[in-house]
Design an enzyme around this catalytic site. Sequence first.
Site, PDB file in Angstrom:
ATOM      1  N   LYS A   5       0.834  -1.210   0.000  1.00  0.00           N
ATOM      2  CA  LYS A   5       0.000   0.000   0.000  1.00  0.00           C
ATOM      3  C   LYS A   5       0.867   1.258   0.000  1.00  0.00           C
ATOM      4  CE  LYS A   5      -2.678   0.835   3.804  1.00  0.00           C
ATOM      5  NZ  LYS A   5      -2.650   2.229   4.281  1.00  0.00           N
ATOM      6  N   GLY A  77      -4.771   8.364   5.454  1.00  0.00           N
ATOM      7  CA  GLY A  77      -3.845   9.398   5.916  1.00  0.00           C
ATOM      8  C   GLY A  77      -2.712   9.617   4.930  1.00  0.00           C
ATOM      9  N   GLN A 151       5.035   9.753   6.678  1.00  0.00           N
ATOM     10  CA  GLN A 151       4.072  10.556   5.919  1.00  0.00           C
ATOM     11  C   GLN A 151       4.480  12.019   5.925  1.00  0.00           C
ATOM     12  OE1 GLN A 151       0.205   9.625   7.553  1.00  0.00           O
ATOM     13  NE2 GLN A 151       0.135   7.635   6.543  1.00  0.00           N
ATOM     14  N   ASP A 308       2.713  -0.217  12.148  1.00  0.00           N
ATOM     15  CA  ASP A 308       1.441  -0.804  11.708  1.00  0.00           C
ATOM     16  C   ASP A 308       1.230  -2.219  12.250  1.00  0.00           C
ATOM     17  OD1 ASP A 308       0.733   1.491  10.378  1.00  0.00           O
ATOM     18  OD2 ASP A 308       1.642   0.858   8.490  1.00  0.00           O
ATOM     19  N   ARG A 381      -6.682  -2.626  10.556  1.00  0.00           N
ATOM     20  CA  ARG A 381      -5.589  -3.404  11.180  1.00  0.00           C
ATOM     21  C   ARG A 381      -6.049  -4.060  12.485  1.00  0.00           C
ATOM     22  NH1 ARG A 381      -1.863  -3.255   7.544  1.00  0.00           N
ATOM     23  NH2 ARG A 381      -1.436  -1.297   6.502  1.00  0.00           N
TER      24      ARG A 381
HETATM   25  C1  S3P Z   1       2.745   5.226   6.125  1.00  0.00           C
HETATM   26  C2  S3P Z   1       3.430   5.649   7.241  1.00  0.00           C
HETATM   27  C3  S3P Z   1       2.987   5.329   8.595  1.00  0.00           C
HETATM   28  C4  S3P Z   1       2.002   4.174   8.622  1.00  0.00           C
HETATM   29  C5  S3P Z   1       0.952   4.296   7.573  1.00  0.00           C
HETATM   30  C6  S3P Z   1       1.565   4.377   6.191  1.00  0.00           C
HETATM   31  C7  S3P Z   1       3.256   5.659   4.817  1.00  0.00           C
HETATM   32  O1  S3P Z   1       2.382   6.481   9.153  1.00  0.00           O
HETATM   33  O2  S3P Z   1       1.398   4.059   9.893  1.00  0.00           O
HETATM   34  O3  S3P Z   1       0.099   3.161   7.619  1.00  0.00           O
HETATM   35  O4  S3P Z   1       2.840   5.093   3.783  1.00  0.00           O
HETATM   36  O5  S3P Z   1       4.091   6.578   4.794  1.00  0.00           O
HETATM   37  P1  S3P Z   1       3.289   7.601   9.890  1.00  0.00           P
HETATM   38  O6  S3P Z   1       4.482   7.784   9.062  1.00  0.00           O
HETATM   39  O7  S3P Z   1       2.476   8.858   9.959  1.00  0.00           O
HETATM   40  O8  S3P Z   1       3.571   7.033  11.253  1.00  0.00           O
END
Ligand code: S3P
Length: 422
Positions: A5, A77, A151, A308, A381
């Site tokens: 993903k 997110g 992120q 995760d 999850r």
């Molecule tokens: C993700 C980063 C993580 C993770 C999310 C996917 C990504 O979040 O929990 O499911 O694809 O960059 P954070 O980086 O905000 O912790």
Amino acid sequence: MPGDKSISHRAAMIAALAEGPSRITNFSTSADCAATLSSLTKLGVSIERDGRELLVQGVGVDGLRASSEPLDCRNSGTTMRLLAGILAGQNFKSTLTGDESLRSRPMARIIEPLRMMGASISSRDGRAPLVIEGHRPLKAIHYDLPIASAQVKSCILLAGLSAEGRTAVIEDEPTRDHTERMLRWFGVPLEVRDVEGTRSVAVDGPARLSARDVSIPGDISSAAYFVAAAALLPDSSLEITNVSVNPTRVMFLEQLQSSGFDVAVSDASEECNEPVGTICVSGSKLSPASGFESAAPLRGPLIPQLIDELPLLAVVGSQIEGGIEIRDAAELRAKESDRIAATVRNLRAMGAEVEEFEDGLRVAGPTQLRGAAVDPRGDHRIAMAFSVAALIAEGETEIKDAECVAVSFPEFFELLESVVER
Ligand code: S3P
């Protein structure tokens, strides 16, 4: 496993910013990644989809068009935070919104750096909907990440593509590095420096990206549920091929190995800048000496690398001598649901002894779990972690609104049925 993903979001967004067509294979089947595709389409990117295969007609870093309607990131997110970075550098206004869960999650963490770069952003007290008035070019910044978040790091790096000069992000704890790998795959030179555990990633803007085909490895965070189930059910044996084994994502496997489970990675190779391999796992009755008994709580820089998988690890912890303690994980409360509260509540419902902390939890083990009514509160999850718990529990478990697994893994139950013997 369907495509990862995290990598799929990045492949689609970065291919959209490249010049010309890119073919993406084994694209994630998740609802989250579908939200990314529909947002990109509203921004004027042509995307043809045939199952797990995509053809993205990249428009260039400055070729997106304003959307006449809000961009609905649904539950995702990653869609919201990464797209915000891209939209901050466009000469038009965009609105990003999402479902109730996403509209309650913290966005100040991206608003602050994007404002420093010159974008105007309004929000509902640091939460979506976000109205972004982009600015081109943005101002390059050097930004120390106040929270370990891939992120946020990715949001700033993507904004950096539209900035004048060098944008650098500094992280004290390693987070997943898929954005860095994907940008390089599309021809963007990045400077990555590692000094005593502190990593800085720098991108020079304005950048141009050349279109490139991408093949997405299987999702290790989806595989994790199968790995845990096979490890916990005696006499199981499972081989999962073509999975991402990126070093920033394999900590869950390493934790299982260090607690004595029979888990191994083989056939490691690299595809499109991402490490790929085969995971082999066999179920075993754990010896009483194994487990986390003598181990310190899981905490610090390990946490972002397990982020995760932590609810699932708590379920696994309930089966091993000494149980498990997880700390420094307050970020879990800001995910699709409050994952500390959800894990504690549902483990207790299944008969486990659990202590809750502001930044984590402690589960006693080993415990014979009992079937129970599980409420994942719409969090994919949690639904999958407790499906694994259900397999090892005595009696029947009913998971409410279990279709929420489609957020990351629509095939989850079908695939699970196909490998579980009754
Ligand atoms: C993700 C980063 C993580 C993770 C999310 C996917 C990504 O979040 O929990 O499911 O694809 O960059 P954070 O980086 O905000 O912790």
